[in-house]
Structure formats: structure tokens, C-alpha cells
Design a protein around this motif. Structure first.
Motif, PDB file in Angstrom:
ATOM      1  N   LEU A 244       0.816  -1.215   0.000  1.00  0.00           N
ATOM      2  CA  LEU A 244       0.000   0.000   0.000  1.00  0.00           C
ATOM      3  C   LEU A 244       0.850   1.266   0.000  1.00  0.00           C
ATOM      4  O   LEU A 244       0.564   2.221  -0.719  1.00  0.00           O
ATOM      5  CB  LEU A 244      -0.914   0.015   1.226  1.00  0.00           C
ATOM      6  CG  LEU A 244      -2.149  -0.889   1.192  1.00  0.00           C
ATOM      7  CD1 LEU A 244      -2.689  -1.098   2.603  1.00  0.00           C
ATOM      8  CD2 LEU A 244      -3.219  -0.278   0.299  1.00  0.00           C
ATOM      9  N   SER A 245       1.892   1.270   0.796  1.00  0.00           N
ATOM     10  CA  SER A 245       2.631   2.508   1.053  1.00  0.00           C
ATOM     11  C   SER A 245       3.916   2.657   0.246  1.00  0.00           C
ATOM     12  O   SER A 245       4.417   3.764   0.086  1.00  0.00           O
ATOM     13  CB  SER A 245       2.987   2.589   2.546  1.00  0.00           C
ATOM     14  OG  SER A 245       3.907   1.565   2.893  1.00  0.00           O
ATOM     15  N   GLY A 246       4.455   1.534  -0.240  1.00  0.00           N
ATOM     16  CA  GLY A 246       5.754   1.606  -0.900  1.00  0.00           C
ATOM     17  C   GLY A 246       6.873   1.832   0.090  1.00  0.00           C
ATOM     18  O   GLY A 246       8.009   2.112  -0.294  1.00  0.00           O
ATOM     19  N   LYS A 247       6.563   1.706   1.381  1.00  0.00           N
ATOM     20  CA  LYS A 247       7.546   1.890   2.458  1.00  0.00           C
ATOM     21  C   LYS A 247       7.338   0.793   3.496  1.00  0.00           C
ATOM     22  O   LYS A 247       6.291   0.162   3.544  1.00  0.00           O
ATOM     23  CB  LYS A 247       7.395   3.272   3.113  1.00  0.00           C
ATOM     24  CG  LYS A 247       7.667   4.436   2.185  1.00  0.00           C
ATOM     25  CD  LYS A 247       7.583   5.757   2.902  1.00  0.00           C
ATOM     26  CE  LYS A 247       6.143   6.149   3.245  1.00  0.00           C
ATOM     27  NZ  LYS A 247       5.364   6.489   2.046  1.00  0.00           N
ATOM     28  N   HIS A 248       8.337   0.604   4.345  1.00  0.00           N
ATOM     29  CA  HIS A 248       8.245  -0.406   5.404  1.00  0.00           C
ATOM     30  C   HIS A 248       7.782   0.300   6.678  1.00  0.00           C
ATOM     31  O   HIS A 248       8.584   0.747   7.491  1.00  0.00           O
ATOM     32  CB  HIS A 248       9.605  -1.071   5.596  1.00  0.00           C
ATOM     33  CG  HIS A 248       9.537  -2.412   6.241  1.00  0.00           C
ATOM     34  ND1 HIS A 248       8.506  -3.318   6.003  1.00  0.00           N
ATOM     35  CD2 HIS A 248      10.367  -3.024   7.138  1.00  0.00           C
ATOM     36  CE1 HIS A 248       8.725  -4.414   6.698  1.00  0.00           C
ATOM     37  NE2 HIS A 248       9.827  -4.262   7.407  1.00  0.00           N
ATOM     38  N   ILE A 249       6.453   0.410   6.825  1.00  0.00           N
ATOM     39  CA  ILE A 249       5.870   1.171   7.930  1.00  0.00           C
ATOM     40  C   ILE A 249       5.587   0.248   9.112  1.00  0.00           C
ATOM     41  O   ILE A 249       4.954  -0.804   8.941  1.00  0.00           O
ATOM     42  CB  ILE A 249       4.554   1.848   7.486  1.00  0.00           C
ATOM     43  CG1 ILE A 249       4.829   2.836   6.353  1.00  0.00           C
ATOM     44  CG2 ILE A 249       3.882   2.559   8.642  1.00  0.00           C
ATOM     45  CD1 ILE A 249       3.572   3.485   5.822  1.00  0.00           C
ATOM     46  N   PRO A 250       6.006   0.609  10.313  1.00  0.00           N
ATOM     47  CA  PRO A 250       5.668  -0.208  11.497  1.00  0.00           C
ATOM     48  C   PRO A 250       4.158  -0.360  11.635  1.00  0.00           C
ATOM     49  O   PRO A 250       3.414   0.625  11.483  1.00  0.00           O
ATOM     50  CB  PRO A 250       6.257   0.587  12.664  1.00  0.00           C
ATOM     51  CG  PRO A 250       7.356   1.390  12.049  1.00  0.00           C
ATOM     52  CD  PRO A 250       6.873   1.744  10.668  1.00  0.00           C
ATOM     53  N   PRO A 251       3.665  -1.556  11.913  1.00  0.00           N
ATOM     54  CA  PRO A 251       2.213  -1.775  12.025  1.00  0.00           C
ATOM     55  C   PRO A 251       1.531  -0.861  13.032  1.00  0.00           C
ATOM     56  O   PRO A 251       0.404  -0.420  12.802  1.00  0.00           O
ATOM     57  CB  PRO A 251       2.119  -3.240  12.455  1.00  0.00           C
ATOM     58  CG  PRO A 251       3.376  -3.857  11.942  1.00  0.00           C
ATOM     59  CD  PRO A 251       4.418  -2.797  12.050  1.00  0.00           C
ATOM     60  N   SER A 252       2.193  -0.571  14.153  1.00  0.00           N
ATOM     61  CA  SER A 252       1.560   0.278  15.175  1.00  0.00           C
ATOM     62  C   SER A 252       1.252   1.660  14.612  1.00  0.00           C
ATOM     63  O   SER A 252       0.173   2.224  14.869  1.00  0.00           O
ATOM     64  CB  SER A 252       2.470   0.395  16.397  1.00  0.00           C
ATOM     65  OG  SER A 252       3.732   0.946  16.034  1.00  0.00           O
ATOM     66  N   HIS A 253       2.177   2.213  13.837  1.00  0.00           N
ATOM     67  CA  HIS A 253       1.952   3.532  13.228  1.00  0.00           C
ATOM     68  C   HIS A 253       0.828   3.466  12.199  1.00  0.00           C
ATOM     69  O   HIS A 253      -0.045   4.349  12.140  1.00  0.00           O
ATOM     70  CB  HIS A 253       3.240   4.027  12.583  1.00  0.00           C
ATOM     71  CG  HIS A 253       3.100   5.325  11.850  1.00  0.00           C
ATOM     72  ND1 HIS A 253       2.698   6.486  12.469  1.00  0.00           N
ATOM     73  CD2 HIS A 253       3.308   5.642  10.544  1.00  0.00           C
ATOM     74  CE1 HIS A 253       2.660   7.478  11.578  1.00  0.00           C
ATOM     75  NE2 HIS A 253       3.024   6.982  10.408  1.00  0.00           N
ATOM     76  N   VAL A 284      -6.801  -1.792   2.786  1.00  0.00           N
ATOM     77  CA  VAL A 284      -6.484  -1.311   4.133  1.00  0.00           C
ATOM     78  C   VAL A 284      -7.268  -2.111   5.167  1.00  0.00           C
ATOM     79  O   VAL A 284      -6.731  -2.492   6.221  1.00  0.00           O
ATOM     80  CB  VAL A 284      -6.793   0.191   4.256  1.00  0.00           C
ATOM     81  CG1 VAL A 284      -6.757   0.631   5.716  1.00  0.00           C
ATOM     82  CG2 VAL A 284      -5.780   1.003   3.454  1.00  0.00           C
ATOM     83  N   ARG A 285      -8.535  -2.382   4.906  1.00  0.00           N
ATOM     84  CA  ARG A 285      -9.354  -3.174   5.835  1.00  0.00           C
ATOM     85  C   ARG A 285      -8.769  -4.565   6.025  1.00  0.00           C
ATOM     86  O   ARG A 285      -8.718  -5.092   7.149  1.00  0.00           O
ATOM     87  CB  ARG A 285     -10.786  -3.277   5.310  1.00  0.00           C
ATOM     88  CG  ARG A 285     -11.612  -1.998   5.477  1.00  0.00           C
ATOM     89  CD  ARG A 285     -12.962  -2.168   4.802  1.00  0.00           C
ATOM     90  NE  ARG A 285     -13.789  -0.973   4.936  1.00  0.00           N
ATOM     91  CZ  ARG A 285     -14.891  -0.741   4.244  1.00  0.00           C
ATOM     92  NH1 ARG A 285     -15.300  -1.644   3.339  1.00  0.00           N
ATOM     93  NH2 ARG A 285     -15.577   0.364   4.430  1.00  0.00           N
ATOM     94  N   LEU A 286      -8.348  -5.164   4.925  1.00  0.00           N
ATOM     95  CA  LEU A 286      -7.783  -6.508   5.018  1.00  0.00           C
ATOM     96  C   LEU A 286      -6.480  -6.490   5.824  1.00  0.00           C
ATOM     97  O   LEU A 286      -6.257  -7.370   6.666  1.00  0.00           O
ATOM     98  CB  LEU A 286      -7.532  -7.064   3.617  1.00  0.00           C
ATOM     99  CG  LEU A 286      -7.089  -8.525   3.545  1.00  0.00           C
ATOM    100  CD1 LEU A 286      -8.122  -9.443   4.186  1.00  0.00           C
ATOM    101  CD2 LEU A 286      -6.840  -8.934   2.096  1.00  0.00           C
ATOM    102  N   ALA A 287      -5.647  -5.493   5.587  1.00  0.00           N
ATOM    103  CA  ALA A 287      -4.404  -5.372   6.354  1.00  0.00           C
ATOM    104  C   ALA A 287      -4.705  -5.209   7.835  1.00  0.00           C
ATOM    105  O   ALA A 287      -4.062  -5.828   8.693  1.00  0.00           O
ATOM    106  CB  ALA A 287      -3.579  -4.193   5.844  1.00  0.00           C
ATOM    107  N   SER A 288      -5.721  -4.388   8.148  1.00  0.00           N
ATOM    108  CA  SER A 288      -6.100  -4.146   9.540  1.00  0.00           C
ATOM    109  C   SER A 288      -6.563  -5.438  10.213  1.00  0.00           C
ATOM    110  O   SER A 288      -6.222  -5.703  11.373  1.00  0.00           O
ATOM    111  CB  SER A 288      -7.208  -3.097   9.595  1.00  0.00           C
ATOM    112  OG  SER A 288      -7.605  -2.857  10.923  1.00  0.00           O
ATOM    113  N   ARG A 289      -7.306  -6.275   9.491  1.00  0.00           N
ATOM    114  CA  ARG A 289      -7.754  -7.559  10.039  1.00  0.00           C
ATOM    115  C   ARG A 289      -6.574  -8.488  10.311  1.00  0.00           C
ATOM    116  O   ARG A 289      -6.531  -9.178  11.327  1.00  0.00           O
ATOM    117  CB  ARG A 289      -8.736  -8.223   9.081  1.00  0.00           C
ATOM    118  CG  ARG A 289     -10.108  -7.542   8.970  1.00  0.00           C
ATOM    119  CD  ARG A 289     -10.943  -8.207   7.902  1.00  0.00           C
ATOM    120  NE  ARG A 289     -11.118  -9.646   8.156  1.00  0.00           N
ATOM    121  CZ  ARG A 289     -11.382 -10.546   7.216  1.00  0.00           C
ATOM    122  NH1 ARG A 289     -11.486 -10.178   5.950  1.00  0.00           N
ATOM    123  NH2 ARG A 289     -11.533 -11.816   7.540  1.00  0.00           N
ATOM    124  N   CYS A 290      -5.610  -8.475   9.402  1.00  0.00           N
ATOM    125  CA  CYS A 290      -4.425  -9.338   9.585  1.00  0.00           C
ATOM    126  C   CYS A 290      -3.591  -8.904  10.785  1.00  0.00           C
ATOM    127  O   CYS A 290      -2.902  -9.731  11.402  1.00  0.00           O
ATOM    128  CB  CYS A 290      -3.549  -9.299   8.332  1.00  0.00           C
ATOM    129  SG  CYS A 290      -4.279 -10.054   6.872  1.00  0.00           S
TER     130      CYS A 290
END
Length: 489
Positions: A244-253, A284-290
Motif C-alpha cells: 500500500l505505502s511503498g515503504k516499510h511502515i511499522p504496524p503500530s503507526h 487497508v481493511r484486510l491489512a487491519s484484520r491481519c
């Protein structure tokens, strides 16, 4: 590109041709079983020959203290390109456990995996042998792209194919995947993403170690110190964030942004106008569920496939087109270079070619006959050698015009021949946007040294610059064949 729309507006996407993804992957598995050799045990000598004596030039990747191993590329005598993972001597102390694990993973055959072909267990050596994937990792294409960002349709395809790989592994009793991340996703000759089989192996601590940053580690792993099937889904969620972001974003953020309904801030700015708001929201919803804190609240692999299949775009477009990989890229057997020189020429990376030629020096001139009489030596050779020295100085500093002039004086002198001088002048011509002249020098170097792969690789670089891609790929293949022959001798 297909349909374009603003990411801030809702769009209607016409449905693509209905594809039975489940059927596709089952058929693909059958094809893989038919075309790939069965799992076998290799001797250390076989793998030593295949990798040029485990040469540093053959290293594909290496890791540090937390995952002490190195991956090499190589070629077997039957012209099959392979990736060889060589573990640190302290890993896998139990040889029987290593062989059992390798054999179990080696039973898997699927088009969504970079399949395990065999292993080697001699003395303290522990090595795995897998299919070689020539088009690098998801990390490279997503985070460190050179020419274009990964297209939205390709990102959706990566997500689906990975979900299918995990679903297949689960169906075969290999649901645990250790440290799933963007480096574990590889691209084959057709640009299709595949999941590395290496992550399916339990490590020497029985799957109890994690090599990623703790910010990306599943919360239950921090509690119990063990990988679970739900942990794999959590890691899949972090990969969705990457896509989604093209970056390695920490899940908490990322979750903070999602809770604040700022999910568009997650989206890669390079994707603007190339995806719909609805599609972005669904992913985004699917990522949030995972990424749910409680493992039981996360979806399983089969439901990931079900959720991702309807989102696919441009399903009739081959992956290599979406990836921007050379159309009709040959198979690894035909075109994967064995050295950095071949790789640099195939990518037309002139800076890398310059560095390699400079570092190699004149060692490839050894054995080239230069018959000089004493009179010729005393009257002409000094000026000839001085021309070469001046050319080398200019070549090092990338003073291309001076290098071309000095090397021309050396060549026109006619008292000595040097394939390296021709190769260096060829590169200078390439860097000066004179590909026809570069091709002439590379061909002349081949005449002097018919078995020198560099001459063929430079021809390929010049031919690519001239738009003669088919001929360029043939030159790459010739260079590769020569290197393979050298390895076998």
C-alpha cells in the motif's frame, strides 16, 4: 495503464474476465511437478562447482548474526540454474533433523513457490538448493526501484499470489512460515511473484527465532517466543502495508492512521490517479484484520485468497509487462549472467561496468600473443605503452574523450593487441552515447579473445542501446554459456 481515476473519488471498475484462481493454482502445481526434477541430495563437490567454489561473485544475499547464512546463484551440469543457501556451521547441528525438514519441504511443488530442489548435508555443511528466480525481490521492486514504481495492478497480484502460496502450504501441512517479509518474495523469469521455500524450513532453534525488527514482530511471538499460523497472517498484513505505502511502515503507526481514518496517508504517492478509493479501502481493511492484536481475530490463508481475488485488475496483462521487465525475458537457463559484469551489461548500468572493468585490470590480456622484434621494441613500444597509461588514467577519472583518444593511439599503433583496451574504449563509447562504435570494439575484442565473456556482455550492452534487443539477449546467452563452461572445467 488501464483505467485511471482520482484516489480521492469513487470509481466504478468494470469487472475483469472471471478467472478461477483456485483452479489456476492447482493446474500450475501439476505443471510444476511435471517440469521440475524431484527432490534429491547433492554432494558438496557438485554445489561447489555450480557456484564457482562458493565465489563471492555468486552471492545473491547474505544476512548477519541473527540469520547467519549466504545465498549463492549457480548452475548445475544439466544447465539448471539454482539458488544455494549455505548455513553457518553452527546452524542445524542435528543432521537428521535438517534432512527430514528439507525432504518435507522438498515434497511441495507449486507455481507460487520458488521450489526446493534438494539439499546437501556433508560434515558440518548444511545447504539448501532451490529454483533460481532471476528478477530479484519484492523489496527491490517496491522500495528501491530504478525506473518506475510498481503498478497498482501488480501490487494486487503480488498480494493474491502470496495468499495462494500460503493457502497451498497450509493445505499440505506446512502452514508455518518463518519471518515472512519483502525479501522472501522473489520474481521469476515471467515477472510472477513467488514465495521463497527457505522460509518453510524450521531453523536450528525449531522456529523460535525471528530476524526482523521487533517493531514488525507479531505480538504473540513476544509473549510465547514461537511462530504460529496466526503469526504468518500478521506478517502477511505487514506485507500488505508495504504494498500500500511503498515503504516499510511499522504496524503500530499504520494502525494509528487507520483508526484515525487517515488511511489515505498510508498510500504510496507514486500511485496517485491509478487506483480507486474503494480498492484502497478494501486493502487497508484486510491489512487491519491481519494485524489484529488477538490472533484468533485474524483471517486464515484461504479467506485471504477469497478477499483478494475480486480486487484483481488487468488480469489478462502478463506480469512482466506490469513489472516493466524486458518483454519475452528468457529463462534463467538462457540469460541469467553468472557474474556482476553480465548482470551490469544486461541492465546497461554503465557505472557498474566501469567499476568492474577498472577493478579487473588487465588480467584477461594474459595469453594474448604480442610478437615484437627488438628493433620494434626500441623504436615504438615506449610511446605505445605511454598511450595506454594515459588512457588508463583518463579512464579511471571518467575523462572519456581523453581515454578514447589515448586508447585509439595505442590501438592504431599496431605494435600490441589488448582486448582489455578495446573493452575499455567500448565502454567509453557507450558512456559517450556512441553505441555503434562501442559494438565495433566489443566485437574486435571477441576476435582477439573468442572465449572472453566480457566481450559478449559488452556487445549486449551496445546492442541494447541500439534497440536490437533480440540480438542483445543472444549475446548475453553466449556470455553465460562461456562462463558456465569455465565453471565446469
Amino acid at each position: 495503464m488501464g483505467i485511471r481515476c482520482s484516489k480521492l473519488s469513487l470509481c466504478f471498475w468494470p469487472s475483469s474476465t472471471n478467472l478461477n484462481y483456485s483452479s489456476d493454482i492447482e493446474n500450475g502445481s501439476k505443471n510444476e511437478k511435471d517440469s521440475l526434477p524431484g527432490f534429491r541430495e547433492f554432494s558438496l563437490d557438485q554445489l561447489r562447482v555450480a557456484t564457482g567454489g562458493f565465489s563471492s561473485e555468486h552471492i545473491v544475499s547474505e544476512h548477519g548474526e541473527k540469520a547467519p547464512n549466504v545465498v549463492y546463484k549457480g548452475m548445475l551440469q544439466e544447465d539448471l540454474y539454482i539458488a544455494v543457501k549455505r548455513f553457518n556451521k553452527s546452524a542445524w547441528p542435528d543432521s537428521r533433523q535438517f534432512l527430514e525438514e528439507a525432504r518435507a519441504v522438498g515434497l511441495l511443488r507449486n507455481e507460487r513457490l520458488a521450489n526446493l530442489l534438494g539439499c546437501c548435508c556433508e560434515g558440518e555443511e548444511r545447504l539448501l538448493v532451490a529454483e533460481f528466480m532471476p528478477n530479484e525481490t519484492l523489496s527491490k521492486h517496491l522500495f528501491h526501484w530504478d525506473t518506475q514504481p510498481m503498478k497498482w495492478a501488480m501490487r494486487l497480484r503480488v498480494a493474491l499470489y502470496l495468499a495462494q502460496a500460503l493457502d497451498y502450504c497450509s493445505s499440505k501441512g506446512r502452514a508455518l512460515y518463518h519471518d515472512l517479509n519483502a525479501y522472501r518474495v522473489l520474481f521469476d523469469k515471467d515477472g510472477n511473484p513467488r514465495l521463497s521455500c527457505f522460509g518453510l524450513m524450521k531453523n536450528s532453534r525449531d522456529g523460535k527465532s525471528y530476524s526482523t525488527n521487533l517493531a514488525f514482530t507479531p505480538p504473540e511471538y513476544l509473549r510465547i517466543g514461537r511462530v504460529t499460523t496466526e503469526s504468518v497472517v500478521y506478517n502477511f498484513g505487514t506485507l500488505l502495508l508495504d504494498l500500500l505505502s511503498g515503504k516499510h511502515i511499522p504496524p503500530s503507526h499504520a494502525l494509528d492512521l487507520i483508526r484515525g481514518k487517515n488511511f489515505l496517508m498510508l498510500m504510496d504517492s507514486c500511485l496517485e490517479d491509478h487506483f480507486s478509493n474503494d480498492d484502497g479501502t478494501e486493502l487497508v481493511r484486510l491489512a487491519s484484520r491481519c494485524l489484529q492484536y488477538e490472533p484468533r481475530e485474524r483471517p486464515n490463508a484461504k479467506s485471504l485468497v477469497t478477499a483478494l481475488a475480486p480486487l484483481q485488475k488487468e488480469t489478462q496483462v502478463p506480469s512482466y509487462v506490469l513489472m516493466g521487465i524486458q518483454c519475452g525475458t528468457p529463462s534463467p537457463k538462457e540469460a541469467v549472467p553468472l557474474t556482476p559484469m553480465g548482470d551490469a551489461c544486461s541492465r546497461r548500468d554503465l557505472t557498474a561496468i566501469h567499476q568492474i572493468l577498472e577493478k579487473a585490470g588487465y588480467k584477461d590480456d594474459e595469453g594474448v600473443a604480442n610478437d615484437l622484434s627488438f628493433q620494434m621494441w626500441t623504436s615504438q613500444i615506449e610511446e605505445t605503452l605511454n598511450s595506454k597509461k594515459r588512457g588508463d588514467t583518463a579512464f579511471r577519472s571518467k575523462d572519456l574523450a581523453t581515454a578514447i583518444d589515448c586508447y585509439t593511439q595505442f590501438i592504431d599503433g599496431g605494435t600490441m593487441v589488448s582486448p582489455t583496451v578495446l573493452a575499455r574504449r567500448s565502454l567509453c563509447y557507450l558512456m559517450s552515447d556512441m553505441p555503434q562504435e562501442a559494438l565495433g570494439d566489443a566485437m574486435q575484442a571477441q576476435v582477439i579473445s573468442p572465449d572472453w565473456p566480457t566481450a559478449f556482455y559488452l556487445q549486449a550492452a551496445a546492442l541494447f542501446s541500439l534497440g536490437m534487443d533480440n540480438d542483445a539477449r543472444e549475446s548475453l546467452k553466449d556470455g553465460t554459456s562461456l562462463e558456465a563452461k569455465t565453471l565446469r572445467n
